[in-house]
Write an enzyme that holds these catalytic residues in place. Structure first.
Site, short mmCIF file in Angstrom:
data_model
loop_
_atom_site.label_atom_id
_atom_site.label_comp_id
_atom_site.label_asym_id
_atom_site.label_seq_id
_atom_site.Cartn_x
_atom_site.Cartn_y
_atom_site.Cartn_z
N ASP A 199 -3.59 4.01 3.50
CA ASP A 199 -3.39 2.58 3.78
C ASP A 199 -4.39 1.72 3.01
OD1 ASP A 199 -4.97 4.04 5.89
OD2 ASP A 199 -5.57 1.99 6.38
N ASP A 259 -10.06 -3.28 0.36
CA ASP A 259 -10.74 -2.91 1.62
C ASP A 259 -12.13 -2.34 1.38
OD1 ASP A 259 -8.81 -3.92 3.27
OD2 ASP A 259 -7.69 -2.06 3.39
N ARG A 316 0.83 -1.19 0.00
CA ARG A 316 0.00 0.00 0.00
C ARG A 316 0.87 1.25 0.00
NH1 ARG A 316 -4.67 -2.06 3.33
NH2 ARG A 316 -4.20 -4.25 3.74
#
EC number: 2.7.7.-
Length: 467
Positions: free
Chosen positions: A238, A248, A174
């Site tokens: 992130d 995510d 990331r």
């Protein structure tokens, strides 16, 4: 079945890989398995459904919790990391490249920051549905391999059934990974991390070329999100990958009525990550990546900054080409369409028109029946004029149909499926997956999955992180 997992990340940067074991799951229950993906990874679906269940929850061997930092809603946190996740290792995909096998909800790690490290069934099923829908739409994304119920009770506002998600990615590197390495002050660590990223994603590249390729990949990714109305909801550094994959799926959702200010995330009070802000935020995140990589661009800091700014300056061009090119494809036309696009987006916004429905219905309009698209508008004179101008460009109806999805993960249907799945009924989830993993072309009996949410639902809908 014998599984061979490599440990490339842990070997390359052991300072950023904490060896850790998942919480034991005595009686795992498989909720959903992605059999095609399993086969691509050389995993036997029959084994995963039986003796392989402990493997899917991390109980066969320890993994590593990855360290990373990140800007969360603009505020820098120097130590985040996998608080409830583990990288089990890397598998070789059928295409010959490596894929990370990663768990979410596998228990507390040293990065947990006070959390319990667990995950509930609903949010893990959400990531499964959303990531597989994005894959079907042709958008780079992490993939979901399986969701396994743990039998544990996860305490949030209410007690919820627990689950572990097994997901797959080209890597989990990331922007925040590089921020962490730079923040240590260890330039050798930063260099080894960059070397690992280059070997994994862009073999033979220089450090500057690595950054240039991440800029291009992220600009195109955000444009592709927006072309289907996707709102990530929490674009922290992130949550931005070096690979250019979507990662995510927390408070994410799909926009219904076109409005650039649309926000669904319950924690995005200021609209930082609204639909229309996503390109701006992506460029801001990439500036943070440039800052982290500066020592690798040149020994002279002024020269390094100049190179970084020049590379970052290409973001807008990459985004505009992907965005305008994508909209041109959605309209089924060629040539200069910018005035047409500007007027269309104004009409869509002013008339509160469902973004997905409109573009899908354009195929009929291109074949001579404008009424399905026209009926979405109150300003009939405005849309009639626009359709006439558009038709004068000779739109290709088949091309329009190929590019514009009929079925996306409609927010109300996702919530219904997750609620049912959390209560033990996976039928709604399976039916939704069937629709959204084959999103193009109308299919009899699936009209329910193409319809927007009721207006009262959309007006109050909020999504949550699921942590």
């Amino acid at each position: 079945m014998s599984i061979s997992l490599s440990s490339d990340f842990a070997r390359a940067v052991p300072e950023m890989a904490v060896s850790w074991e998942a919480v034991p799951v005595p009686e795992p229950v498989l909720l959903v398995l992605n059999e095609p993906l399993a086969k691509e990874l050389g995993l036997d679906p029959a084994w995963l459904r039986s003796d392989g269940l402990p493997f899917l929850v991390g109980n066969e061997a320890p993994g590593v919790a990855q360290a990373y930092a990140g800007h969360q809603f603009g505020g820098y946190s120097p130590r985040l990391g996998d608080g409830r996740a583990l990288l089990l290792g890397e598998l070789t995909h059928a295409d010959g490249t490596l894929r990370d096998l990663h768990l979410k909800g596998s228990g507390r790690t040293p990065f947990a920051r006070g959390g319990d490290g667990l995950a509930a069934v609903g949010p893990m099923l959400r990531e499964y549905v959303l990531s597989e829908a994005m894959h079907a739409l042709g958008i780079p994304t992490t993939r979901s391999l399986a969701v396994v119920a743990t039998g544990a009770v996860v305490h949030r506002e209410l007690p919820l059934p627990g689950a572990v998600l097994a997901r797959v990615a080209s890597s989990h590197l990331r922007v925040g990974s590089f921020q962490y390495a730079r923040n240590t002050g260890d330039h050798d660590l930063l260099r080894r991390l960059a070397d690992h990223a280059i070997a994994r994603h862009h073999p033979g590249s220089t450090y500057l070329e690595l950054f240039e390729r991440v800029v291009a990949a992220q600009a195109e990714l955000v444009a592709r999100w927006m072309l289907v109305g996707f709102i990530h909801g929490v674009m922290n550094t992130d949550n931005m990958t070096i690979s250019g994959e979507t990662i995510d799926y927390g408070p994410c959702a799909f926009m219904e009525a076109y409005d650039p200010t649309t926000v669904y995330s319950s924690i995005d009070h200021g609209g930082r990550y609204a639909y229309g802000n996503q390109p701006i935020v992506a460029e801001w995140n990439l500036a943070r990546l440039a800052e982290a990589l500066l020592p690798l661009f040149a020994d002279d800091e002024d020269r390094a900054v100049s190179l970084a700014l020049e590379a970052l300056g290409t973001f807008d061009g990459h985004f505009e080409r992907a965005w305008i090119g994508g909209l041109r494809a959605k309209l089924g036309v060629t040539g200069d369409v910018q005035p047409l696009l500007k007027d269309l987006l104004t009409l869509l916004h002013a008339n509160h028109v469902d973004f997905t429905s409109f573009f899908h219905r354009l195929a009929a309009a291109a074949r001579g029946d404008a009424e399905p698209a026209r009926s979405l508008f109150l300003d009939l004179a405005g849309i009639d004029d626009w359709i006439a101008r558009w038709r004068s460009l000779g739109p290709d109806a088949d091309a329009v149909e190929r590019v514009n999805p009929v079925y996306i993960p409609r927010n109300h249907l996702v919530e219904e499926a997750l609620a049912a799945g959390s209560a033990g009924d996976l039928g709604p989830l399976e039916r939704l997956l069937d629709a959204v993993t084959s999103p193009y072309g109308e299919r009899p009996g699936l009209e329910h999955f193409a319809a927007p949410a009721p207006q009262d639902f959309s007006a109050t809908y909020r999504t949550f992180c699921g942590t």
